[in-house]
Design a protein around this motif. Structure first.
Motif, short mmCIF file in Angstrom:
data_model
loop_
_atom_site.label_atom_id
_atom_site.label_comp_id
_atom_site.label_asym_id
_atom_site.label_seq_id
_atom_site.Cartn_x
_atom_site.Cartn_y
_atom_site.Cartn_z
N ASN A 110 0.86 -1.18 0.00
CA ASN A 110 0.00 0.00 0.00
C ASN A 110 0.90 1.23 0.00
O ASN A 110 1.65 1.45 0.95
N LYS B 28 1.50 5.53 -0.89
CA LYS B 28 0.96 6.85 -1.18
C LYS B 28 2.08 7.66 -1.83
O LYS B 28 3.18 7.79 -1.28
N ASP C 169 4.48 10.51 -3.04
CA ASP C 169 4.95 11.75 -2.40
C ASP C 169 4.40 12.98 -3.10
O ASP C 169 4.12 12.97 -4.31
N LYS C 170 4.31 14.07 -2.33
CA LYS C 170 3.82 15.34 -2.89
C LYS C 170 4.69 15.83 -4.04
O LYS C 170 4.20 16.42 -5.00
N ASN D 38 -6.15 4.85 -6.43
CA ASN D 38 -7.33 5.55 -5.90
C ASN D 38 -8.58 4.68 -6.08
O ASN D 38 -9.64 5.15 -6.49
N LEU E 204 0.29 12.22 -4.37
CA LEU E 204 -0.73 11.79 -3.41
C LEU E 204 -1.64 10.68 -3.94
O LEU E 204 -2.61 10.30 -3.28
N ASP E 205 -1.34 10.13 -5.12
CA ASP E 205 -2.07 8.93 -5.57
C ASP E 205 -1.90 7.82 -4.53
O ASP E 205 -0.81 7.64 -3.97
N GLU E 206 -2.97 7.08 -4.28
CA GLU E 206 -2.91 5.92 -3.38
C GLU E 206 -2.91 4.64 -4.22
O GLU E 206 -3.86 4.39 -4.97
#
Length: 351
Positions: A24, A26, A28-29, A64, A77-79
């Motif tokens: 899992n 996320k 990074d910005k 997402n 910020l994609d999950e």
């Protein structure tokens, strides 16, 4: 790449996922746009780009909560969730301390009331934080002669998935594994679930008969096949417990135990589980267009941030004594609060 395996002969389930959540991530910005297959090659040990591309095409990678193609470019910020169909073997289980709600235990079996949000079994690449890690630690504390090299062989004879709460039975001996597996295979285990579903069911009770099998396009999903040309036979009996106008509280009794059976069957008859983000229940399915109603539903989603399904009872013949055993659990707090909100809404709704 990861979920929950269903072997009907040994591990029947509802809500259990055949795919194991392996990773899992996320993004990074500050991440620059990059093809997702290239991004994952850099982060998954021993994975080839070709293998990752096949996984993407087969729905084993979600961004997402949606399937994407290998040429998808990741955004900040994609999950990302990567799945696998490979389960962890017993010798790879790492004992890990965690609270367990053990309702009953003897030399043969354990009955555990699983909270929502807890994965049942480790998967390849994801060895910790699951119910089985906690059970291994618990058994190790009871017998200090047990260590990582000689953990007892306890068996999962059925499963419920991460976001389903409720009762599970674990077998602690080979005799218990054989006995419980046969009882599940023969469909003699009594299993009763409670679910909040969208819509006002036309009948007070009924039976859904439709094969359940893996979705032919989206591999993470399952689907109902009423003609039986795909999947395995599945039978769910339901009964209305309480009506709230736009939602209904139902009791579901499983005659079979297919993966995601209740969730797939209720979607099949047009009543997906409330807040089931896999089968269309995480949006307003029934109701008004008024903003106050939309806000009310959003508040309900926040109160119960998972599909509203609870394994309330389980009954079987004890593997050792031959006695009938029946266990019951209360609804968890999130579902209790959700139901109370709908009771309040229907009571004060303008006529």
């Amino acid at each position: 790449m990861t979920g929950e395996q269903e072997l009907e002969e040994t591990t029947p389930s509802d809500g259990s996922e055949e795919l194991y959540e392996r990773m899992n991530l996320k993004v990074d910005k500050g991440q620059e746009p990059m093809r997702i297959d290239k991004f994952l090659v850099q982060r998954i040990e021993n994975a080839s780009r070709n293998k990752i591309q096949k996984g993407l095409e087969n729905g084993m990678v979600l961004v997402n909560n949606k399937q994407v193609q290998p040429n998808y470019k990741i955004r900040p910020l994609d999950e990302i969730v990567v799945y696998s169909d490979k389960e962890v073997h017993g010798e790879e289980i790492i004992p890990e301390e965690m609270p367990l709600n053990i309702r009953y235990e003897d030399e043969e079996i354990m009955i555990i009331n699983k909270p929502p949000g807890l994965v049942v079994h480790p998967a390849s690449g994801n060895y910790s934080g699951t119910l089985i890690n906690g059970v291994a630690w618990y058994l190790q504390q009871k017998n200090h002669a047990i260590n990582e090299n000689n953990l007892p062989r306890f068996g999962l004879v059925h499963r419920i998935d991460k976001n389903t709460s409720g009762l599970m039975v674990l077998a602690k001996t080979e005799r218990a594994v054989r006995s419980m597996a046969k009882q599940f295979f023969d469909h003699t285990v009594k299993r009763q679930y409670m679910a909040l579903v969208w819509g006002d069911l036309a009948e007070e009770e009924g039976t859904i008969v439709a094969h359940v099998g893996r979705h032919q396009r989206f591999r993470k999903l399952f689907d109902a096949y009423p003609e039986g040309e795909h999947g395995k036979e599945a039978i769910t009996h339901y009964k209305v417990l309480e009506r709230f106008g736009y939602t209904t509280l139902v009791q579901c009794v499983l005659e079979t135990g297919r993966t995601h059976q209740i969730r797939v069957h209720m979607q099949h008859i047009g009543h997906p589980l409330f807040n089931d983000d896999t089968y269309g229940g995480d949006k307003i399915v029934k109701g008004t267009v008024f903003s106050k109603y939309r806000q009310f539903v959003d508040n309900c989603f926040a109160v119960c941030p998972r599909h509203a399904l609870h394994a309330k009872t389980i009954g079987f013949v004890h593997p050792g004594t031959g006695k009938e055993m029946l266990f019951e659990s209360e609804l968890p707090a999130d579902m209790q609060q959700l139901i109370e909100k709908w009771r309040g809404y229907i009571t004060h709704r303008p006529v």
